[in-house]
Design a protein around this motif. Structure first.
Motif, PDB file in Angstrom:
ATOM      1  N   LEU A  17      19.272 170.405  53.061  1.00 28.47           N
ATOM      2  CA  LEU A  17      18.223 169.385  53.185  1.00 28.47           C
ATOM      3  C   LEU A  17      17.806 168.875  51.809  1.00 28.47           C
ATOM      4  O   LEU A  17      17.676 167.670  51.590  1.00 28.47           O
ATOM      5  N   LEU A  18      17.587 169.796  50.869  1.00 23.16           N
ATOM      6  CA  LEU A  18      17.192 169.401  49.519  1.00 23.16           C
ATOM      7  C   LEU A  18      18.319 168.632  48.822  1.00 23.16           C
ATOM      8  O   LEU A  18      18.071 167.628  48.155  1.00 23.16           O
ATOM      9  N   THR A  19      19.546 169.107  48.993  1.00 25.39           N
ATOM     10  CA  THR A  19      20.693 168.438  48.375  1.00 25.39           C
ATOM     11  C   THR A  19      20.839 167.019  48.895  1.00 25.39           C
ATOM     12  O   THR A  19      21.122 166.085  48.136  1.00 25.39           O
ATOM     13  N   GLU A  62      10.684 162.772  52.925  1.00 22.92           N
ATOM     14  CA  GLU A  62      11.766 161.829  53.189  1.00 22.92           C
ATOM     15  C   GLU A  62      12.763 162.389  54.194  1.00 22.92           C
ATOM     16  O   GLU A  62      13.131 161.720  55.169  1.00 22.92           O
ATOM     17  N   ARG A  63      13.208 163.604  53.969  1.00 25.81           N
ATOM     18  CA  ARG A  63      14.274 164.158  54.804  1.00 25.81           C
ATOM     19  C   ARG A  63      13.782 164.594  56.185  1.00 25.81           C
ATOM     20  O   ARG A  63      14.575 164.655  57.129  1.00 25.81           O
ATOM     21  N   LEU A  64      12.494 164.923  56.308  1.00 26.57           N
ATOM     22  CA  LEU A  64      11.956 165.342  57.606  1.00 26.57           C
ATOM     23  C   LEU A  64      11.316 164.178  58.360  1.00 26.57           C
ATOM     24  O   LEU A  64      10.778 164.372  59.454  1.00 26.57           O
ATOM     25  N   GLY A  65      11.346 162.990  57.762  1.00 25.80           N
ATOM     26  CA  GLY A  65      10.807 161.817  58.433  1.00 25.80           C
ATOM     27  C   GLY A  65       9.314 161.874  58.647  1.00 25.80           C
ATOM     28  O   GLY A  65       8.803 161.444  59.689  1.00 25.80           O
ATOM     29  N   ARG A 216      23.984 164.264  36.754  1.00 26.59           N
ATOM     30  CA  ARG A 216      25.105 163.537  37.350  1.00 26.59           C
ATOM     31  C   ARG A 216      24.698 162.862  38.661  1.00 26.59           C
ATOM     32  O   ARG A 216      25.160 161.761  38.986  1.00 26.59           O
ATOM     33  N   GLY A 217      23.809 163.532  39.410  1.00 24.13           N
ATOM     34  CA  GLY A 217      23.364 162.954  40.676  1.00 24.13           C
ATOM     35  C   GLY A 217      22.369 161.823  40.504  1.00 24.13           C
ATOM     36  O   GLY A 217      22.404 160.838  41.243  1.00 24.13           O
TER      37      GLY A 217
END
Length: 307
Positions: A17-19, A62-65, A216-217
């Motif tokens: 999830l974090l990635t 963001e990822r959990l909406g 890099r990300g």
């Protein structure tokens, strides 16, 4: 109505999830975050400024909406600014209208003006309410160490029972507890009573491998050599006794700035000219600028060849 993404079911899923949100976390952080989500406990993150504490809450939202509700702490922060206050102007108008209409029932007037429609909800009270989609938000209490101890004491009820008491209305309790992330830069110690209500994690500077993955990300425009040398340079700086060592945020800013200058690798002159992006105190800049910058760049090159 679309279903909200489910909470991660394992530590590995938390890492994923974090990635997916662009956050490169070590397994220790993913473990405590998974437990905080699983147990419904606030997460207390402590560490130097710029190491990515606030970003964790943003990625979760963001990822959990879920909406992110941020309470930025500062000296003098009080209940009126953080939790709720009454709309006094609207209350006065209501009282004037009641008087003009000949109403003499003071008890009824008082009940009317201290009703929900005159309540101004601040971040903490907002976080106790579900969204229109029925989702509990993510509450970020940022830099708690900047607030006064009196406000810290007020948070005990919020963090233990997810409720606040408003004298005129009574106790308002969350139907579903929000996901709470508390951060501090440790400019002062936070009382043990508050820490006991949370799961704790110290967010340290990343090692070179993880910081390189972050660069890099986040800065894809930087060349592979520039990214590696920027990270190596910053890692060297953190071994020097500076007033304020650069955090990950400064590493990313510097890599972005150098990429904008079309640098493919570090050179001492450009390093000296751009140190204000990386370091925030003149004494630190003066110490590194010039020959010291050249020395560090030379060490990086020798290490790269030796490696």
């Amino acid at each position: 109505m679309a279903d909200a993404p489910a909470l991660p079911a394992s530590i590995d899923a938390t890492v994923d999830l974090l990635t997916a949100g662009g956050y490169v976390a070590d397994r220790a952080l993913a473990t405590v975050l998974f437990l905080a989500l699983k147990l419904g406990r606030p997460l207390f993150l402590e560490g130097e400024a710029g190491v990515g504490k606030t970003e964790i809450a943003k990625v979760l939202a963001e990822r959990l909406g879920r909406p992110l509700i941020r309470l930025q702490c500062y000296e003098g922060l009080d209940v009126a600014s953080a939790v709720y206050e009454w709309n006094y102007a609207a209350q006065m108008i209501e009282i004037r209208i009641a008087e003009a209409s000949g109403s003499a029932d003071r008890a009824r007037i008082a009940e009317d003006v201290f009703s929900d429609r005159f309540l101004v909800r601040r971040p903490i009270l907002q976080a106790l309410e579900l969204t229109a989609e029925g989702r509990a938000p993510v509450l970020l209490i940022d830099e708690l160490d900047r607030a006064d101890e009196a406000f810290e004491a007020f948070l005990l009820e919020v963090l233990s029972d997810f409720q606040v008491t408003i004298p005129e209305l009574g106790t308002i309790k969350a139907a579903e507890p929000p996901i709470v992330v508390v951060t501090t830069n440790r400019t002062r110690e936070i009382h043990d009573a508050l820490k006991r209500r949370c799961l704790y994690h110290w967010v340290d500077y990343p090692d070179a491998e993880r910081e390189l993955a972050i660069v890099r990300g986040k800065v894809p425009g930087a060349s592979a050599q520039l990214s590696a040398e920027v990270v190596a340079f910053v890692q060297k700086l953190r071994t020097i006794d500076l007033f304020k060592a650069p955090g990950v945020a400064e590493t990313l800013d510097w890599a972005t700035a150098l990429a904008e200058l079309d640098q493919l690798a570090l050179d001492p002159d450009t390093v000296s000219d751009t140190l204000g992006v990386l370091l925030k105190y003149q004494d630190d800049i003066a110490r590194i600028r010039g020959s010291e910058a050249g020395k560090i760049v030379a060490e990086i090159r020798r290490d790269a060849v030796a490696g």
